[in-house]
Write a protein that holds these residues in place. Structure first.
Motif, mmCIF file in Angstrom:
data_model
loop_
_atom_site.group_PDB
_atom_site.id
_atom_site.type_symbol
_atom_site.label_atom_id
_atom_site.label_comp_id
_atom_site.label_asym_id
_atom_site.label_seq_id
_atom_site.Cartn_x
_atom_site.Cartn_y
_atom_site.Cartn_z
ATOM 1 N N GLN A 92 53.562 23.083 32.561
ATOM 2 C CA GLN A 92 53.571 21.825 33.309
ATOM 3 C C GLN A 92 52.529 20.861 32.744
ATOM 4 O OE1 GLN A 92 55.833 20.941 35.798
ATOM 5 N NE2 GLN A 92 54.949 18.932 35.428
ATOM 6 N N PHE A 130 59.623 18.599 36.192
ATOM 7 C CA PHE A 130 59.118 17.420 36.886
ATOM 8 C C PHE A 130 58.097 16.757 35.978
ATOM 9 C CE2 PHE A 130 55.981 15.331 39.588
ATOM 10 C CZ PHE A 130 56.797 14.568 40.418
ATOM 11 N N HIS A 134 59.509 10.865 36.973
ATOM 12 C CA HIS A 134 59.874 11.046 38.368
ATOM 13 C C HIS A 134 59.005 10.157 39.275
ATOM 14 C CE1 HIS A 134 61.640 14.721 36.673
ATOM 15 N NE2 HIS A 134 62.531 14.561 37.632
#
Length: 139
Positions: A92, A130, A134
């Motif tokens: 991430q 993500f 977004h």
């Protein structure tokens, strides 16, 4: 990718600076930025285990502090017979600075230098991720 051996070697050298007295599992990482510069890191463990830093997170901090904003490729090197890839949290973190098609190399320690164990893309390791776009869409 022409820079693969250089990236793997940089990660292997960074691994030598690992502080991993608790797990005994030393990891090195190297990132190639948009300017062709290498940024490296090693895992740094802490007595308040698991409050340490992953090699990829350390390398990302170096990239940002040097003014880099895009990760073009990643190499992770450890002493393992199986490919070692970034943990979920580091995937991430990399997603913040790397495109879905960024190459992620997994290397292993070997006599004479690191050897490639696996080649992935960030999207392959973190599908349907993500990211910054977004949040931009929320405006």
């Amino acid at each position: 990718m022409a820079d693969e051996p250089l990236l793997l070697q940089a990660a292997a050298q960074a691994r030598q600076h690992s502080h991993s007295p608790y797990s005994g599992f030393a990891v090195g990482a190297a990132l190639l930025d948009e300017q062709g510069r290498l940024h490296t890191g090693a895992n740094i463990e802490n007595a308040a285990y698991p409050e340490g830093l992953c090699a990829e997170a350390v390398a990302l901090a170096h990239l940002v502090m040097a003014g880099g904003r895009q990760v073009r490729a990643v190499a992770v090197v450890a002493d393992s017979a199986r490919p070692v890839t970034p943990c979920g949290g580091c995937r991430q973190k990399l997603r913040e600075f790397a495109a879905a098609d960024a190459v992620v190399l997994s290397g292993a320690v070997a006599e004479g230098g690191p050897v490639l164990r696996g080649r992935f893309t960030l999207a392959g390791l973190l599908p349907e991720s993500f990211g910054p776009a977004h949040l931009a869409a929320a405006d």
